[in-house]
Design an enzyme around this catalytic site. Structure first.
Site: not given
Ligand code: EPU
Length: 428
Positions: A22-23, A117, A122, A305, A397
């Site tokens: 998915k990701n 989620c 975020r 995850d 999803r």
């Molecule tokens: N963060 C910041 N600033 C930013 C971006 C992130 O402080 O600009 C913090 C977040 O608050 C969090 C940490 O950094 O504490 C990690 O966030 P990340 O940006 O890595 O997460 P994401 O890209 O929003 C993706 C996956 C999530 C998974 C996370 C961590 C996708 C679409 N989503 O989210 O997947 O939990 O990486 O591995 O790739 C899922 O598939 O169920 C899911 C939630």
């Protein structure tokens, strides 16, 4: 609204094949926007998040041809729009990848803030930091994120937190920028590598994906390509835990075992046997798991995850286990639902202390998000008797054909219409 009815207490047995990641898919599809030709994507997971991201491409003007349920061709050449309204972005986090992709293609992007989620705050400050380093001006205006540049120019970006989303978004913006971009403290997840491989197959020049320094030399054009998405690490991990949690014996096929090492290590620590083959893993288990502590971390650490699924498994461990959430501020919301099934878990901020109980009992529960939903499915498979899970749209999803795949492993699970689910959700 639909719900799952699970008649639990049966060990899972047999073979299951894992779908595409998915990701990776939700990053690769926006990346197609940067191509000058048709892209054919294979091993695409047939899940609602992927449908939603394809819908955005369609609304922006891409020509979409569905070849079969896991293969699609997208021609982005007619995309004209660079604005995405909130009805398209509110349901998923990955819609923010269109900022990087549209900046890369049009030097401008305007999108409503992304949903996804709910794990607490975020932010996208690290994404914005990257766009600004490349020369874009980013403002929030009328509730929309607005990013624009005269011309993007390569630069060095140090991420203050390891962020999957920021790493992907900066790669998308940088791939056609002028000169070299260096992302330091980059995320190393398998889907980052998959996106880099996809972009390179279109003619991009990206080095170091999978390490914490990614170097992107900007190119002028990207061509169409054919690309097959990697297997989903988290779907595979979910079936691994489900096999162990039911005392089963399951061969999980079409996986990259290297991506599953952290999950395999923790399952073995908890007493399961994991046998690794070239493109498959077998998980076998008997009796209660042993207690085991888990801390989630960015890759190659234990994936956040998989945290709800692992917590569910350890809820019946012999002894006390401690789960520390190292990525998100608030990812234990589902624990209330496990408690309804008899689990004994105390949560204090980012730490959950699980006092193992002998068994979980069936109960009516609801999914609070995607992986929480997967965890409740595992809980339902563990508990002897009928468990009802509402709000299963969260599970759809990210899990292709979950009812069919589990039924193939001998589970008794049905999807039925849930006329009162909307009502229950409103009341919560
Ligand atoms: N963060 C910041 N600033 C930013 C971006 C992130 O402080 O600009 C913090 C977040 O608050 C969090 C940490 O950094 O504490 C990690 O966030 P990340 O940006 O890595 O997460 P994401 O890209 O929003 C993706 C996956 C999530 C998974 C996370 C961590 C996708 C679409 N989503 O989210 O997947 O939990 O990486 O591995 O790739 C899922 O598939 O169920 C899911 C939630």
């Amino acid at each position: 609204m639909e719900k799952f009815i699970i008649d639990g207490g049966r060990p899972l047995k047999g073979e299951v094949s894992i779908s595409g990641a998915k990701n990776a898919a939700v990053a690769i599809i926006p990346a197609i926007m940067l191509s000058d030709g048709v892209c054919r994507i294979e091993n695409l997971p047939n899940i609602s998040d992927v449908a939603a991201i394809i819908r955005i491409m369609y609304e922006l003007g891409a020509n979409i041809k569905v070849i079969n349920k896991n293969t699609i061709e997208i021609d982005p050449t007619n995309i004209y729009a660079h604005t995405i309204p909130s009805d398209l972005t509110k349901r998923m986090r990955a819609s923010c990848y269109f900022i990087g992709a549209m900046l890369g293609r049009f030097n401008k992007a305007r999108i409503a803030p992304p949903g996804g989620c709910d794990f607490g705050v975020r932010p996208i400050d690290q994404h914005i930091k990257g766009f600004e380093a490349l020369g874009a001006k980013v403002t929030i205006d009328n509730g929309m994120v607005d990013a624009r540049a005269d011309r993007l120019t390569g630069s060095s970006v140090y991420l203050d937190v390891v962020s999957v989303g920021a790493t992907i978004n900066i790669m998308l913006a940088a791939v056609k920028a002028k000169g070299m971009t260096v992302i330091e403290n980059a995320a190393k997840e398998p889907h980052i590598v998959d996106l880099a491989n996809f972009l390179n197959s279109m003619g991009a020049d990206i080095m170091g994906a999978g390490t914490d320094v990614i170097k992107i030399r900007g190119v002028n054009t990207l061509r169409g390509t054919t690309y097959s998405i990697i297997p989903d690490q988290i779907e595979a991990g979910t079936y691994m835990v489900a096999a162990a949690a039911t005392g089963g014996n399951v061969l999980i096929k079409n996986v990259i075992p290297k991506h599953l090492e952290a999950i395999s290590a923790k399952l073995e620590e908890a007493g399961a046997t994991v046998t690794v083959y070239d493109e498959a893993v077998r998980v076998q288990s008997k009796g209660r798991p042993k207690k085991c502590n888990v801390k989630t971390m960015p890759h190659p650490g234990f994936p956040t995850d998989m945290q709800p699924q692992m917590t569910t498994f350890l809820s019946v461990a012999d002894g006390t286990s401690i789960i520390t959430e190292g990525v998100w501020d608030n990812r234990f919301k589902y624990v209330d639902q496990l408690t309804l099934m008899g689990a004994n878990i105390q949560v204090d901020g980012k730490v959950a202390v699980i006092s193992g109980v002998k068994r979980l009992n069936p109960a009516p529960v609801y999914a609070t998000d995607l992986r929480a939903g997967a965890a409740l499915v595992i809980a339902g498979l563990m508990a002897k008797g009928m468990t009802e899970i509402e709000c299963v749209e969260h599970i759809d999803r990210g899990y292709e054909d979950i009812v069919e795949k589990l039924s193939g492993l001998g589970a008794s699970i049905k999807r039925i219409k849930a006329p009162n689910a909307a009502l229950q959700k409103t009341a919560l």
